[in-house]
Design a protein around this motif. Sequence first.
Motif, PDB file in Angstrom:
ATOM      1  N   ARG A  39       0.812  -1.221   0.000  1.00 54.76           N
ATOM      2  CA  ARG A  39       0.000   0.000   0.000  1.00 54.76           C
ATOM      3  C   ARG A  39       0.845   1.270   0.000  1.00 54.76           C
ATOM      4  N   VAL A  40       1.974   1.252   0.701  1.00 57.67           N
ATOM      5  CA  VAL A  40       2.753   2.483   0.858  1.00 57.67           C
ATOM      6  C   VAL A  40       3.880   2.618  -0.170  1.00 57.67           C
ATOM      7  N   MET A  45       4.483   1.972 -12.024  1.00 59.54           N
ATOM      8  CA  MET A  45       4.695   2.462 -13.380  1.00 59.54           C
ATOM      9  C   MET A  45       5.001   1.362 -14.399  1.00 59.54           C
ATOM     10  N   GLU A  46       5.470   0.200 -13.917  1.00 60.73           N
ATOM     11  CA  GLU A  46       5.799  -0.882 -14.848  1.00 60.73           C
ATOM     12  C   GLU A  46       4.835  -2.065 -14.712  1.00 60.73           C
ATOM     13  N   HIS A  47       4.804  -2.691 -13.548  1.00 57.78           N
ATOM     14  CA  HIS A  47       3.948  -3.874 -13.382  1.00 57.78           C
ATOM     15  C   HIS A  47       2.487  -3.551 -13.677  1.00 57.78           C
ATOM     16  N   PRO A  55      10.817   9.006  -0.839  1.00 61.36           N
ATOM     17  CA  PRO A  55      12.256   9.224  -1.024  1.00 61.36           C
ATOM     18  C   PRO A  55      13.060   8.012  -0.561  1.00 61.36           C
ATOM     19  N   GLY A  56      13.986   7.589  -1.407  1.00 63.09           N
ATOM     20  CA  GLY A  56      14.803   6.436  -1.106  1.00 63.09           C
ATOM     21  C   GLY A  56      14.207   5.130  -1.591  1.00 63.09           C
ATOM     22  N   LEU A  57      12.906   5.135  -1.895  1.00 60.18           N
ATOM     23  CA  LEU A  57      12.229   3.923  -2.350  1.00 60.18           C
ATOM     24  C   LEU A  57      11.485   4.149  -3.670  1.00 60.18           C
ATOM     25  N   ARG A  58      11.906   5.177  -4.398  1.00 60.90           N
ATOM     26  CA  ARG A  58      11.209   5.518  -5.650  1.00 60.90           C
ATOM     27  C   ARG A  58      11.331   4.423  -6.709  1.00 60.90           C
ATOM     28  N   LEU A  79      -0.811   8.897  -9.868  1.00 55.70           N
ATOM     29  CA  LEU A  79      -0.666   7.486  -9.534  1.00 55.70           C
ATOM     30  C   LEU A  79      -0.160   7.286  -8.129  1.00 55.70           C
ATOM     31  N   GLY A  80       0.660   8.171  -7.638  1.00 60.33           N
ATOM     32  CA  GLY A  80       1.196   7.981  -6.304  1.00 60.33           C
ATOM     33  C   GLY A  80       0.526   8.834  -5.265  1.00 60.33           C
TER      34      GLY A  80
END
Length: 233
Positions: A74-75, A93-95, A82-85, A231-232
Amino acid sequence: MLIPADIAEFRETFRNKRIPRRYSGALHLALTVGASTIVVLYCLLHLREIQTMEWLTIPITFLYANITEYITHRVPMHHPIPGLRKVFAGHTMEHHHFFTDESMELEGIRDLAIILFPPLMLAIFVGIFAFPVAFLVGSIISSNAGYLFLAVAMGYYANYELFHLAYHMPGNSRVGRMPFMERLRLHHKRHHDLRLMSRFCFNITYPICDLIFGTMAPKTAPKTKESATSLGA
């Protein structure tokens, strides 16, 4: 299987640019399931004279894994933190553009590259969510509890990967026709609706947390799709 032109184009571009020529879907799957199975067996072989209360480690660990799955999905997977983009980019964006509710099925074994977590994620999972907690449980409660925790956690990880793969298998496959799998596939398909993905159906395996936190998808989706910029959000 008729694939919309925009999805077919995205898939072709992804395969050409993001999947190495030497990639083996079969090896990827074998590594994922094999590594998890080895850890589970290792833990089970080290159990000794389990006490009644120690068995409670199993349901507690199962719920811990379900909550971890839910929050992680979910998160960071649906919000650019930041750090997990890269996690957000790889998932949202892909899956979610490789597979949408309009086209959920894989087209070949090389598509496992966009379904299964990369081997590095297995190492991160063990290093952050599994082994440290298992060590802590083993130190505070008992070695049996620690081994049971790690066994259930790794078994859940393999369960997650196999279920996720099953959701993207053809609907007329042996797996796709299983009664319980049909319901879970529908749950995951709703999550792949771009209108719902950042708000509903975050459990991949068993929708326990979705039920608890009220994120089961509605029967009818909103009329407008989420834009690329939201999307985010």
